[in-house]
Write a protein that holds these residues in place. Sequence first.
Motif, PDB file in Angstrom:
ATOM      1  N   ALA A   1      -2.817   4.817   7.453  1.00 25.32           N
ATOM      2  CA  ALA A   1      -2.462   4.366   6.109  1.00 25.32           C
ATOM      3  C   ALA A   1      -1.335   3.344   6.145  1.00 25.32           C
ATOM      4  CB  ALA A   1      -2.057   5.564   5.248  1.00 25.32           C
ATOM      5  N   LEU A   2      -0.316   3.613   6.949  1.00 26.69           N
ATOM      6  CA  LEU A   2       0.819   2.685   7.033  1.00 26.69           C
ATOM      7  C   LEU A   2       0.404   1.349   7.637  1.00 26.69           C
ATOM      8  CD1 LEU A   2       3.686   5.115   8.111  1.00 26.69           C
ATOM      9  CD2 LEU A   2       3.268   4.118   5.856  1.00 26.69           C
ATOM     10  N   ILE A   3      -0.481   1.387   8.631  1.00 26.69           N
ATOM     11  CA  ILE A   3      -0.970   0.142   9.228  1.00 26.69           C
ATOM     12  C   ILE A   3      -1.681  -0.703   8.170  1.00 26.69           C
ATOM     13  CG2 ILE A   3      -2.668  -0.826  10.836  1.00 26.69           C
ATOM     14  CD1 ILE A   3      -1.954   1.443  12.765  1.00 26.69           C
ATOM     15  N   VAL A   4      -2.523  -0.052   7.373  1.00 24.03           N
ATOM     16  CA  VAL A   4      -3.246  -0.784   6.327  1.00 24.03           C
ATOM     17  C   VAL A   4      -2.268  -1.387   5.329  1.00 24.03           C
ATOM     18  CG1 VAL A   4      -4.920  -0.604   4.455  1.00 24.03           C
ATOM     19  CG2 VAL A   4      -5.302   0.644   6.578  1.00 24.03           C
ATOM     20  N   LEU A   5      -1.308  -0.599   4.883  1.00 25.70           N
ATOM     21  CA  LEU A   5      -0.352  -1.082   3.891  1.00 25.70           C
ATOM     22  C   LEU A   5       0.474  -2.246   4.425  1.00 25.70           C
ATOM     23  CD1 LEU A   5       0.923   2.258   2.313  1.00 25.70           C
ATOM     24  CD2 LEU A   5      -0.486   0.512   1.221  1.00 25.70           C
ATOM     25  N   VAL A   6       0.911  -2.145   5.665  1.00 29.18           N
ATOM     26  CA  VAL A   6       1.686  -3.235   6.251  1.00 29.18           C
ATOM     27  C   VAL A   6       0.843  -4.504   6.335  1.00 29.18           C
ATOM     28  CG1 VAL A   6       2.781  -4.056   8.371  1.00 29.18           C
ATOM     29  CG2 VAL A   6       3.301  -1.777   7.511  1.00 29.18           C
ATOM     30  N   CYS A   7      -0.409  -4.358   6.753  1.00 28.84           N
ATOM     31  CA  CYS A   7      -1.294  -5.526   6.845  1.00 28.84           C
ATOM     32  C   CYS A   7      -1.505  -6.172   5.481  1.00 28.84           C
ATOM     33  CB  CYS A   7      -2.641  -5.116   7.448  1.00 28.84           C
ATOM     34  SG  CYS A   7      -2.570  -4.716   9.205  1.00 28.84           S
TER      35      CYS A   7
ATOM     36  N   ALA B   1      -8.925   0.849  13.844  1.00 30.70           N
ATOM     37  CA  ALA B   1     -10.086  -0.040  13.682  1.00 30.70           C
ATOM     38  C   ALA B   1      -9.803  -1.158  12.693  1.00 30.70           C
ATOM     39  CB  ALA B   1     -11.329   0.752  13.270  1.00 30.70           C
ATOM     40  N   ILE B   2      -8.546  -1.531  12.525  1.00 32.69           N
ATOM     41  CA  ILE B   2      -8.157  -2.602  11.611  1.00 32.69           C
ATOM     42  C   ILE B   2      -7.436  -3.660  12.425  1.00 32.69           C
ATOM     43  CG2 ILE B   2      -6.798  -3.223   9.574  1.00 32.69           C
ATOM     44  CD1 ILE B   2      -7.140  -0.354   8.620  1.00 32.69           C
ATOM     45  N   GLY B   3      -8.167  -4.670  12.887  1.00 33.94           N
ATOM     46  CA  GLY B   3      -7.557  -5.695  13.717  1.00 33.94           C
ATOM     47  C   GLY B   3      -7.569  -7.079  13.110  1.00 33.94           C
ATOM     48  N   GLY B   4      -8.091  -7.208  11.896  1.00 33.56           N
ATOM     49  CA  GLY B   4      -8.276  -8.529  11.312  1.00 33.56           C
ATOM     50  C   GLY B   4      -7.064  -9.188  10.691  1.00 33.56           C
ATOM     51  N   PRO B   5      -6.330  -8.494   9.820  1.00 34.51           N
ATOM     52  CA  PRO B   5      -5.267  -9.161   9.065  1.00 34.51           C
ATOM     53  C   PRO B   5      -4.217  -9.907   9.880  1.00 34.51           C
ATOM     54  CG  PRO B   5      -5.759  -7.051   8.080  1.00 34.51           C
ATOM     55  CD  PRO B   5      -6.549  -7.113   9.351  1.00 34.51           C
ATOM     56  N   PRO B   6      -3.723  -9.394  11.014  1.00 32.76           N
ATOM     57  CA  PRO B   6      -2.698 -10.146  11.742  1.00 32.76           C
ATOM     58  C   PRO B   6      -3.162 -11.545  12.143  1.00 32.76           C
ATOM     59  CG  PRO B   6      -2.795  -7.892  12.551  1.00 32.76           C
ATOM     60  CD  PRO B   6      -3.976  -8.068  11.654  1.00 32.76           C
ATOM     61  N   VAL B   7      -4.409 -11.669  12.582  1.00 30.54           N
ATOM     62  CA  VAL B   7      -4.934 -12.966  13.000  1.00 30.54           C
ATOM     63  C   VAL B   7      -5.413 -13.762  11.780  1.00 30.54           C
ATOM     64  CG1 VAL B   7      -6.682 -14.141  14.407  1.00 30.54           C
ATOM     65  CG2 VAL B   7      -5.585 -12.047  15.251  1.00 30.54           C
TER      66      VAL B   7
ATOM     67  N   ARG C   1     -10.227 -12.776  -2.458  1.00 24.53           N
ATOM     68  CA  ARG C   1      -9.206 -12.231  -1.556  1.00 24.53           C
ATOM     69  C   ARG C   1      -8.226 -11.289  -2.246  1.00 24.53           C
ATOM     70  NH1 ARG C   1      -4.177 -14.270   0.327  1.00 24.53           N
ATOM     71  NH2 ARG C   1      -3.640 -13.456   2.392  1.00 24.53           N
ATOM     72  N   PRO C   2      -7.684 -11.603  -3.427  1.00 24.27           N
ATOM     73  CA  PRO C   2      -6.774 -10.651  -4.069  1.00 24.27           C
ATOM     74  C   PRO C   2      -7.429  -9.302  -4.367  1.00 24.27           C
ATOM     75  CG  PRO C   2      -6.565 -12.815  -5.058  1.00 24.27           C
ATOM     76  CD  PRO C   2      -7.759 -12.874  -4.166  1.00 24.27           C
ATOM     77  N   ALA C   3      -8.710  -9.323  -4.752  1.00 21.02           N
ATOM     78  CA  ALA C   3      -9.403  -8.066  -5.034  1.00 21.02           C
ATOM     79  C   ALA C   3      -9.570  -7.241  -3.765  1.00 21.02           C
ATOM     80  CB  ALA C   3     -10.760  -8.349  -5.662  1.00 21.02           C
ATOM     81  N   VAL C   4      -9.867  -7.904  -2.644  1.00 23.49           N
ATOM     82  CA  VAL C   4     -10.017  -7.193  -1.373  1.00 23.49           C
ATOM     83  C   VAL C   4      -8.715  -6.506  -0.986  1.00 23.49           C
ATOM     84  CG1 VAL C   4     -10.428  -7.499   1.094  1.00 23.49           C
ATOM     85  CG2 VAL C   4     -11.839  -8.713  -0.563  1.00 23.49           C
ATOM     86  N   LEU C   5      -7.608  -7.243  -1.081  1.00 27.57           N
ATOM     87  CA  LEU C   5      -6.314  -6.683  -0.700  1.00 27.57           C
ATOM     88  C   LEU C   5      -5.907  -5.564  -1.647  1.00 27.57           C
ATOM     89  CD1 LEU C   5      -4.456  -9.989   0.236  1.00 27.57           C
ATOM     90  CD2 LEU C   5      -5.405  -8.277   1.788  1.00 27.57           C
ATOM     91  N   GLY C   6      -6.209  -5.719  -2.936  1.00 30.95           N
ATOM     92  CA  GLY C   6      -5.870  -4.672  -3.889  1.00 30.95           C
ATOM     93  C   GLY C   6      -6.634  -3.387  -3.621  1.00 30.95           C
ATOM     94  N   LEU C   7      -7.940  -3.511  -3.339  1.00 34.81           N
ATOM     95  CA  LEU C   7      -8.752  -2.339  -3.019  1.00 34.81           C
ATOM     96  C   LEU C   7      -8.249  -1.668  -1.750  1.00 34.81           C
ATOM     97  CD1 LEU C   7     -11.244  -0.540  -3.382  1.00 34.81           C
ATOM     98  CD2 LEU C   7     -12.566  -2.255  -2.137  1.00 34.81           C
ATOM     99  N   SER C   8      -7.890  -2.470  -0.764  1.00 32.48           N
ATOM    100  CA  SER C   8      -7.395  -1.926   0.499  1.00 32.48           C
ATOM    101  C   SER C   8      -6.093  -1.160   0.291  1.00 32.48           C
ATOM    102  CB  SER C   8      -7.179  -3.062   1.502  1.00 32.48           C
ATOM    103  OG  SER C   8      -8.367  -3.769   1.716  1.00 32.48           O
ATOM    104  N   ALA C   9      -5.213  -1.701  -0.545  1.00 32.98           N
ATOM    105  CA  ALA C   9      -3.938  -1.042  -0.808  1.00 32.98           C
ATOM    106  C   ALA C   9      -4.145   0.296  -1.511  1.00 32.98           C
ATOM    107  CB  ALA C   9      -3.042  -1.949  -1.646  1.00 32.98           C
TER     108      ALA C   9
END
Length: 241
Positions: free
Chosen positions: A104-110, A142-148, A220-228
């Motif tokens: 959860a923290l990894i997702v939130l930080v990303c 399994a979340i490796g996308g956001p940093p790159v 993109r904003p909707a994707v990030l909002g759903l992820s959060a």
Amino acid sequence: MTIVWTELLVAGLVVAVGALVQGAVGFGMALVATPLLALIDPSWVPVPVLVVATAIGFAGWWRERDGTDWPGVGWALLGRLPGTALGTYLVVTLSPRVFTVTVALIVLVCVLVSFAPVRVRPAPPALLGAGVVAGVSGTAAAIGGPPVALLYQHESGPRIRATLAAFFLVGTAVSLAGLGLGGAVDAAGLLHGLLLLPFLLVGFLASGPARPLVDRGATRPAVLGLSALAALGLLAQGLFG
């Protein structure tokens, strides 16, 4: 091993949505799928997600392969190697509750980093650092996308999607190998991943018509909002469940 079919259908729907998002944006499969799948059952993370991430990485790269930034992919993958080792260590050593909170923290930080207003270009030092972070988060959650993806956010849509797809294709395969060496890959995880592939195909095919819309910055904003939101729910489960 017993398959709970209702659970599979829900997980498949989550993966289809994640495939639609990633096929259109270039990343987002794991951001959408990992928190929700872990809420369904922690056994769906990380191996099944890595299986489908490898598959959609190949599909996305093949569709727009001419836009791939291969030097950038190489630098990011070089950083992913030590990150994968650390991520494997976390998966093997953490308790289920601590692992859930970590995901959860990894997702939130990303998600938070993705909102940063600073424009960082995909130069070799930045790509190395992003690759390390992606290796840890990609293997452990399994979340490796956001940093790159953050480094390429100002590039054209085809370049972002093709470059990230190539990075995911190789990187997730490396993460699976690392988990296998650490004893964290079993037949059940692989089977769950294979059962999700038909759902992934449906979502990926549906992403084709959505790409022109996403290239105008509508999703993109909707994707990030759903992820959060999903990550906050997962964090609550880990802390209070």
